[in-house]
Design a protein around this motif. Structure first.
Motif, PDB file in Angstrom:
ATOM      1  N   UNK A   4       0.821  -1.205   0.000  1.00 22.50           N
ATOM      2  CA  UNK A   4       0.000   0.000   0.000  1.00 22.50           C
ATOM      3  C   UNK A   4       0.857   1.258   0.000  1.00 22.50           C
ATOM      4  N   UNK A   5       1.888   1.261   0.824  1.00 22.07           N
ATOM      5  CA  UNK A   5       2.806   2.407   0.847  1.00 22.07           C
ATOM      6  C   UNK A   5       3.472   2.585  -0.512  1.00 22.07           C
ATOM      7  N   UNK A   6       3.858   1.465  -1.113  1.00 21.85           N
ATOM      8  CA  UNK A   6       4.484   1.517  -2.430  1.00 21.85           C
ATOM      9  C   UNK A   6       3.514   2.077  -3.469  1.00 21.85           C
ATOM     10  N   UNK A   7       2.252   1.673  -3.395  1.00 21.54           N
ATOM     11  CA  UNK A   7       1.242   2.165  -4.338  1.00 21.54           C
ATOM     12  C   UNK A   7       1.014   3.669  -4.178  1.00 21.54           C
ATOM     13  N   UNK A   8       1.015   4.137  -2.951  1.00 17.75           N
ATOM     14  CA  UNK A   8       0.851   5.571  -2.719  1.00 17.75           C
ATOM     15  C   UNK A   8       2.011   6.347  -3.335  1.00 17.75           C
ATOM     16  N   UNK A   9       3.181   5.756  -3.303  1.00 16.39           N
ATOM     17  CA  UNK A   9       4.383   6.418  -3.809  1.00 16.39           C
ATOM     18  C   UNK A   9       4.538   6.299  -5.323  1.00 16.39           C
ATOM     19  N   UNK A  19      -6.302   3.257  -3.477  1.00 18.36           N
ATOM     20  CA  UNK A  19      -6.350   1.877  -2.987  1.00 18.36           C
ATOM     21  C   UNK A  19      -5.177   1.613  -2.058  1.00 18.36           C
ATOM     22  N   UNK A  20      -4.005   2.087  -2.422  1.00 19.45           N
ATOM     23  CA  UNK A  20      -2.841   1.922  -1.553  1.00 19.45           C
ATOM     24  C   UNK A  20      -3.066   2.545  -0.193  1.00 19.45           C
ATOM     25  N   UNK A  21      -3.594   3.752  -0.170  1.00 16.17           N
ATOM     26  CA  UNK A  21      -3.863   4.437   1.098  1.00 16.17           C
ATOM     27  C   UNK A  21      -4.905   3.676   1.914  1.00 16.17           C
ATOM     28  N   UNK A  22      -5.935   3.176   1.238  1.00 20.48           N
ATOM     29  CA  UNK A  22      -6.980   2.421   1.944  1.00 20.48           C
ATOM     30  C   UNK A  22      -6.432   1.115   2.518  1.00 20.48           C
ATOM     31  N   UNK A  23      -5.554   0.441   1.776  1.00 19.86           N
ATOM     32  CA  UNK A  23      -4.956  -0.803   2.265  1.00 19.86           C
ATOM     33  C   UNK A  23      -4.104  -0.540   3.508  1.00 19.86           C
ATOM     34  N   UNK A  24      -3.338   0.539   3.495  1.00 23.91           N
ATOM     35  CA  UNK A  24      -2.516   0.884   4.664  1.00 23.91           C
ATOM     36  C   UNK A  24      -3.418   1.147   5.866  1.00 23.91           C
ATOM     37  N   UNK A  25      -4.456   1.947   5.684  1.00 26.78           N
ATOM     38  CA  UNK A  25      -5.356   2.282   6.786  1.00 26.78           C
ATOM     39  C   UNK A  25      -6.093   1.055   7.304  1.00 26.78           C
ATOM     40  N   UNK A  26      -6.663   0.252   6.400  1.00 26.96           N
ATOM     41  CA  UNK A  26      -7.444  -0.918   6.809  1.00 26.96           C
ATOM     42  C   UNK A  26      -6.578  -1.993   7.462  1.00 26.96           C
ATOM     43  N   UNK A  65       3.331   3.253 -15.302  1.00 30.03           N
ATOM     44  CA  UNK A  65       2.219   2.627 -16.036  1.00 30.03           C
ATOM     45  C   UNK A  65       2.136   1.114 -15.794  1.00 30.03           C
ATOM     46  N   UNK A  66       3.257   0.440 -15.815  1.00 29.20           N
ATOM     47  CA  UNK A  66       3.262  -1.003 -15.564  1.00 29.20           C
ATOM     48  C   UNK A  66       2.967  -1.321 -14.120  1.00 29.20           C
ATOM     49  N   UNK A  67       3.354  -0.426 -13.235  1.00 27.05           N
ATOM     50  CA  UNK A  67       3.129  -0.631 -11.808  1.00 27.05           C
ATOM     51  C   UNK A  67       1.644  -0.712 -11.502  1.00 27.05           C
ATOM     52  N   UNK A  68       0.859   0.213 -12.042  1.00 28.77           N
ATOM     53  CA  UNK A  68      -0.570   0.256 -11.730  1.00 28.77           C
ATOM     54  C   UNK A  68      -1.253  -1.069 -12.061  1.00 28.77           C
ATOM     55  N   UNK A  69      -1.003  -1.584 -13.237  1.00 25.91           N
ATOM     56  CA  UNK A  69      -1.631  -2.843 -13.657  1.00 25.91           C
ATOM     57  C   UNK A  69      -1.165  -4.001 -12.775  1.00 25.91           C
ATOM     58  N   UNK A  70       0.137  -4.069 -12.501  1.00 24.16           N
ATOM     59  CA  UNK A  70       0.679  -5.156 -11.681  1.00 24.16           C
ATOM     60  C   UNK A  70       0.169  -5.063 -10.242  1.00 24.16           C
ATOM     61  N   UNK A  71       0.024  -3.838  -9.728  1.00 25.99           N
ATOM     62  CA  UNK A  71      -0.463  -3.660  -8.361  1.00 25.99           C
ATOM     63  C   UNK A  71      -1.893  -4.159  -8.227  1.00 25.99           C
ATOM     64  N   UNK A  72      -2.753  -3.778  -9.173  1.00 27.73           N
ATOM     65  CA  UNK A  72      -4.132  -4.266  -9.125  1.00 27.73           C
ATOM     66  C   UNK A  72      -4.176  -5.788  -9.209  1.00 27.73           C
TER      67      UNK A  72
END
Length: 97
Positions: A4-9, A19-26, A65-72
């Motif tokens: 989640x932290x990585x996604x926010x960054x 989604x990254x922020x929500x994952x960290x919080x949840x 761009x590749x990160x977003x797809x891989x993260x989801x």
């Protein structure tokens, strides 16, 4: 939480960052609740720092761009595994809490 932290960054799109922020919080909230439950049951709880897995390492090397797809994709797979584990424990667990 590390993902989640990585996604926010590294996320390029707003939905990935959110989604990254929500994952960290949840996940933080759930970890606190589980720690309190364990303490209420008299279990010793130490601080545990989880080491990110190989999926984390792979994501750190991707461009935005590749990160977003891989993260989801990683989040969908992780959620499937979590749901399966929760289901298994609801059927086989010994403690209703």
């Amino acid at each position: 939480m590390e993902l989640g932290e990585l996604a926010k960054e590294k996320g390029q799109s707003i939905p990935v960052k959110e989604l990254g922020a929500r994952m960290v919080a949840e996940h933080g909230r759930i970890a606190r609740e589980l720690k309190q439950l364990a303490l209420n049951k008299g279990l010793r709880v130490g601080e545990h720092e989880e080491t990110p897995g190989s999926g984390y390492e792979m994501l750190t090397k991707l461009s935005s761009p590749g990160f977003d797809k891989a993260y989801f994709g990683a989040m969908a797979k992780d959620q499937e595994q979590d749901v399966a584990e929760f289901r298994r424990m609801s059927e086989q667990g010994q403690d209703p809490d």
